[in-house]
Scaffold this active site. Structure first.
Site, PDB file in Angstrom:
ATOM      1  N   ASP A   1      40.309  36.523  42.166  1.00 14.84           N
ATOM      2  CA  ASP A   1      41.757  36.677  41.976  1.00 14.84           C
ATOM      3  C   ASP A   1      42.550  35.424  42.362  1.00 14.84           C
ATOM      4  O   ASP A   1      43.776  35.401  42.209  1.00 14.84           O
ATOM      5  CB  ASP A   1      42.283  37.886  42.771  1.00 14.84           C
TER       6      ASP A   1
ATOM      7  N   PRO B   1      33.121  47.762  32.768  1.00 15.44           N
ATOM      8  CA  PRO B   1      32.655  49.151  32.703  1.00 15.44           C
ATOM      9  C   PRO B   1      32.883  49.885  34.029  1.00 15.44           C
ATOM     10  O   PRO B   1      33.199  49.260  35.048  1.00 15.44           O
ATOM     11  CB  PRO B   1      31.154  49.010  32.432  1.00 15.44           C
TER      12      PRO B   1
ATOM     13  N   LYS C   1      48.688  44.845  47.061  1.00 17.06           N
ATOM     14  CA  LYS C   1      48.594  45.781  45.927  1.00 17.06           C
ATOM     15  C   LYS C   1      47.229  46.446  45.877  1.00 17.06           C
ATOM     16  O   LYS C   1      47.121  47.665  45.736  1.00 17.06           O
ATOM     17  CB  LYS C   1      48.839  45.006  44.619  1.00 17.06           C
ATOM     18  N   ASN C   2      46.173  45.649  45.982  1.00 11.14           N
ATOM     19  CA  ASN C   2      44.830  46.193  45.779  1.00 11.14           C
ATOM     20  C   ASN C   2      44.309  47.003  46.963  1.00 11.14           C
ATOM     21  O   ASN C   2      43.253  47.619  46.881  1.00 11.14           O
ATOM     22  CB  ASN C   2      43.840  45.077  45.407  1.00 11.14           C
TER      23      ASN C   2
ATOM     24  N   ASP D   1      30.443  52.275  34.965  1.00 11.64           N
ATOM     25  CA  ASP D   1      29.159  52.976  35.116  1.00 11.64           C
ATOM     26  C   ASP D   1      28.759  53.178  36.583  1.00 11.64           C
ATOM     27  O   ASP D   1      28.181  54.210  36.936  1.00 11.64           O
ATOM     28  CB  ASP D   1      28.058  52.222  34.356  1.00 11.64           C
TER      29      ASP D   1
ATOM     30  N   ARG E   1      53.531  43.141  37.949  1.00 10.03           N
ATOM     31  CA  ARG E   1      52.491  44.095  38.363  1.00 10.03           C
ATOM     32  C   ARG E   1      51.962  43.762  39.754  1.00 10.03           C
ATOM     33  O   ARG E   1      51.452  44.648  40.430  1.00 10.03           O
ATOM     34  CB  ARG E   1      51.313  44.050  37.378  1.00 10.03           C
TER      35      ARG E   1
ATOM     36  N   CYS F   1      39.493  45.006  29.108  1.00 13.52           N
ATOM     37  CA  CYS F   1      40.805  44.430  29.396  1.00 13.52           C
ATOM     38  C   CYS F   1      40.730  42.927  29.227  1.00 13.52           C
ATOM     39  O   CYS F   1      39.680  42.385  28.862  1.00 13.52           O
ATOM     40  CB  CYS F   1      41.312  44.831  30.778  1.00 13.52           C
TER      41      CYS F   1
HETATM   42  C1  EPZ Z   1      39.095  44.958  41.895  1.00 12.91           C
HETATM   43  O1  EPZ Z   1      38.808  45.358  40.574  1.00 12.91           O
HETATM   44  C2  EPZ Z   1      40.501  44.412  41.888  1.00 12.91           C
HETATM   45  N1  EPZ Z   1      41.413  45.460  41.456  1.00 12.91           N
HETATM   46  C3  EPZ Z   1      40.586  43.199  40.978  1.00 12.91           C
HETATM   47  O2  EPZ Z   1      41.884  42.660  41.065  1.00 12.91           O
HETATM   48  C4  EPZ Z   1      39.577  42.144  41.452  1.00 12.91           C
HETATM   49  O3  EPZ Z   1      39.585  41.068  40.558  1.00 12.91           O
HETATM   50  C5  EPZ Z   1      38.184  42.763  41.529  1.00 12.91           C
HETATM   51  O4  EPZ Z   1      38.198  43.953  42.358  1.00 12.91           O
HETATM   52  C6  EPZ Z   1      37.138  41.822  42.088  1.00 12.91           C
HETATM   53  O5  EPZ Z   1      37.498  41.409  43.381  1.00 12.91           O
HETATM   54  C7  EPZ Z   1      41.840  46.377  42.327  1.00 12.91           C
HETATM   55  O6  EPZ Z   1      41.470  46.374  43.494  1.00 12.91           O
HETATM   56  C8  EPZ Z   1      42.798  47.393  41.844  1.00 12.91           C
HETATM   57  P1  EPZ Z   1      34.859  45.353  40.577  1.00 12.91           P
HETATM   58  P2  EPZ Z   1      37.539  46.258  40.252  1.00 12.91           P
HETATM   59  O7  EPZ Z   1      34.469  46.765  40.317  1.00 12.91           O
HETATM   60  O8  EPZ Z   1      37.331  47.196  41.372  1.00 12.91           O
HETATM   61  C9  EPZ Z   1      31.524  44.943  37.171  1.00 12.91           C
HETATM   62  C10 EPZ Z   1      43.889  41.666  40.229  1.00 12.91           C
HETATM   63  O9  EPZ Z   1      44.179  40.611  39.603  1.00 12.91           O
HETATM   64  N2  EPZ Z   1      31.398  46.409  37.220  1.00 12.91           N
HETATM   65  O10 EPZ Z   1      34.584  44.778  41.919  1.00 12.91           O
HETATM   66  O11 EPZ Z   1      37.716  46.808  38.893  1.00 12.91           O
HETATM   67  C11 EPZ Z   1      32.873  44.499  36.627  1.00 12.91           C
HETATM   68  O12 EPZ Z   1      32.907  44.524  35.214  1.00 12.91           O
HETATM   69  C12 EPZ Z   1      42.671  42.502  39.866  1.00 12.91           C
HETATM   70  O13 EPZ Z   1      44.582  42.107  41.150  1.00 12.91           O
HETATM   71  C13 EPZ Z   1      30.427  47.042  36.477  1.00 12.91           C
HETATM   72  O14 EPZ Z   1      29.635  46.393  35.764  1.00 12.91           O
HETATM   73  O15 EPZ Z   1      36.398  45.150  40.233  1.00 12.91           O
HETATM   74  C14 EPZ Z   1      32.997  43.113  37.217  1.00 12.91           C
HETATM   75  O16 EPZ Z   1      32.283  42.209  36.421  1.00 12.91           O
HETATM   76  C15 EPZ Z   1      42.027  42.140  38.591  1.00 12.91           C
HETATM   77  N3  EPZ Z   1      30.345  48.408  36.530  1.00 12.91           N
HETATM   78  C16 EPZ Z   1      32.318  43.266  38.587  1.00 12.91           C
HETATM   79  O17 EPZ Z   1      31.504  44.443  38.479  1.00 12.91           O
HETATM   80  C17 EPZ Z   1      31.193  49.146  37.306  1.00 12.91           C
HETATM   81  O18 EPZ Z   1      31.073  50.385  37.318  1.00 12.91           O
HETATM   82  C18 EPZ Z   1      33.246  43.429  39.775  1.00 12.91           C
HETATM   83  O19 EPZ Z   1      34.209  44.431  39.472  1.00 12.91           O
HETATM   84  C19 EPZ Z   1      32.173  48.492  38.072  1.00 12.91           C
HETATM   85  C20 EPZ Z   1      32.268  47.115  38.024  1.00 12.91           C
END
Ligand code: EPZ
Length: 424
Positions: free
Chosen positions: A311, A126, A22-23, A128, A403, A120
């Protein structure tokens, strides 16, 4: 609303064919917005999030067709023109990965308007880093009425983006934006997750030059135009890990067909430490635990790839809830990803949370109960617990599972699980 009923206590035995990830599929679909030619994706799983992304891309002007293929489904996306630059709140709030259209839209047509996803169930999350990165590539970013408005009327320009923390989504958005930017972009401290590499390989097939795929530094040479391509989505490492843990928690023996053990090294190491036998097979691997042999308690800390994935944290906690001894599970990626703890406790698990760490003391037997969870991985951890528990477990809010797990009940039932979906 559908529920899943499980009567636990049966060791699982059989073969599970692993679906496309999916991801990986979600960003690959968004990449279709980068070209006026067709992008054909093989091995796309049939999941609710994939359908949501197809609807969103349709709104932007991409035509989508789906055909069954030998291993899964082939989805062809064709964004001849971009009809609408807005990703509306109603779709983005359903699925945060919608933010992945931001980079491609602004790179292709010089403007995008994407609803801010908001918080969520697992954290504030975020975006950012996505926005700062795009700004470095020359996009003007304004937040207005809950929307990110990005404009680059003269196109994006390559730049150096050094991420202060690892973000999968921000790396993917910037990779796609850089693919159509003028000149070279360097992404430093980029995410190295296999799903990011999958996207990078597809962008290469579409004509981008990318160096450093699979490392923390990606060097992208943008092109004026990208071409169409045909690309197969990689197997889902999180689905794979989940079913390996289903074998482990039930004292079973499952062959994970089509799985890539090399994408799961940190997880396999922890499973082996816990007493699970892992053996490579011709096209995947086999996970088994000798019936009657107890699981050893093992500590885990989630980390960006190649560390232990967030995950699979909830699923590993279900496993440790039945181990002999105490384990410590630390979540470092999301601040609120222990929503499964109170539900596991309702099934008899002994878990104490202190800050980012859960202390799990294994119990001899979990007990079935009605449970529900607030996200996909938390929900599936309750399914695993239910498979091992004595008696009946009802997992509510099955839409979370839909999902991210393709034909979950069918795959588990084929290995001998007593599991069924109850409609209504
Ligand atoms: C991806 O989410 C995955 N989703 C998530 O899978 C997965 O848990 C996550 O990566 C971590 O491996 C998809 O690929 C669609 P991140 P993503 O940006 O990209 C912080 C599942 O169950 N952050 O790597 O949203 C954030 O809050 C899902 O399949 C910022 O602070 O994750 C988190 O604490 C859930 N600012 C950390 O970084 C930003 O602009 C990592 O998030 C972006 C992220």
């Amino acid at each position: 609303m559908d529920r899943i009923r499980i009567r636990g206590g049966r060791p699982l035995d059989g073969t599970i064919a692993i679906s496309g990830a999916k991801n990986a599929a979600l960003p690959l679909m968004a990449a279709a917005l980068l070209t006026e030619e067709r992008l054909a994706l093989d091995n796309v799983p049939a999941l609710a999030d994939i359908e949501t992304m197809a609807v969103l891309l349709g709104q932007h002007g991409a035509e989508t067709t789906v055909a069954a293929d030998a291993g899964g489904r082939t989805m062809t996306l064709h964004a001849r023109t971009i009809r609408d630059i807005t990703a509306p709140y109603d779709l983005v709030r359903k699925m945060r990965a919608s933010i992945l259209v931001l980079g491609p839209l602004v790179a292709r047509v010089g403007e995008a308007r994407v609803s801010l996803p908001g918080g969520c169930a697992i954290g504030t999350r975020p975006v950012d880093l996505h926005l700062k990165g795009l700004a470095l590539l020359g996009a003007e970013i304004v937040l207005r009425e809950g929307y990110v408005e990005a404009r680059a009327p003269h196109g994006l320009k390559g730049a150096r983006v050094s991420f202060p923390m690892v973000s999968v989504g921000a790396t993917e958005n910037l990779l796609m934006a850089a693919a159509l930017a003028d000149g070279e972009t360097i992404l430093a401290n980029a995410a190295c997750e296999p799903e990011v590499s999958d996207l990078a390989h597809c962008l290469v097939a579409m004509g981008t030059a990318i160096e450093g795929i699979g490392t923390g530094t990606l060097r992208i040479t943008g092109r004026k135009h990208l071409r169409g391509a045909r690309y197969a989505v990689l197997p889902d490492r999180i689905e794979t890990g989940t079913y390996a843990m289903a074998a482990a928690i039930t004292g079973g023996d499952i062959v994970l067909a089509g799985a890539r053990l090399d994408d799961l090294t940190a997880v396999a190491d922890k499973l082996v430490e816990a007493g699970v036998a892992i053996e490579r097979t011709a096209d995947g691997f086999r996970a088994r635990r000798r019936r009657g042999a107890s699981l050893a308690a093992v500590d885990v800390t989630t980390e960006p790839y190649p560390g232990f994935p967030t995950d699979l944290q909830a699923q590993f906690m279900a496993l440790m809830a039945t181990a002999s001894g105490a384990s410590r599970i630390t979540e470092t990626i999301f601040e609120n990803r222990f929503m499964h703890v109170p539900e596991l406790a309702r099934m008899g698990a002994d878990v104490q949370v202190q800050g980012a760490t859960a202390f799990v003391r294994g119990v001899a037997r979990l007990k079935g109960a009605p449970v529900m969870a607030t996200d996909l991985r938390a929900s599936v951890s309750l399914v695993l617990a239910g498979l091992a528990a004595e008696g009946e477990t009802i997992v509510n809010r099955v839409y979370h599972l839909d999902r991210g797990y393709e034909r979950l009940e069918a795959k588990l039932a084929a290995c001998g699980a007593d599991i069924e979906r109850i409609g209504g």
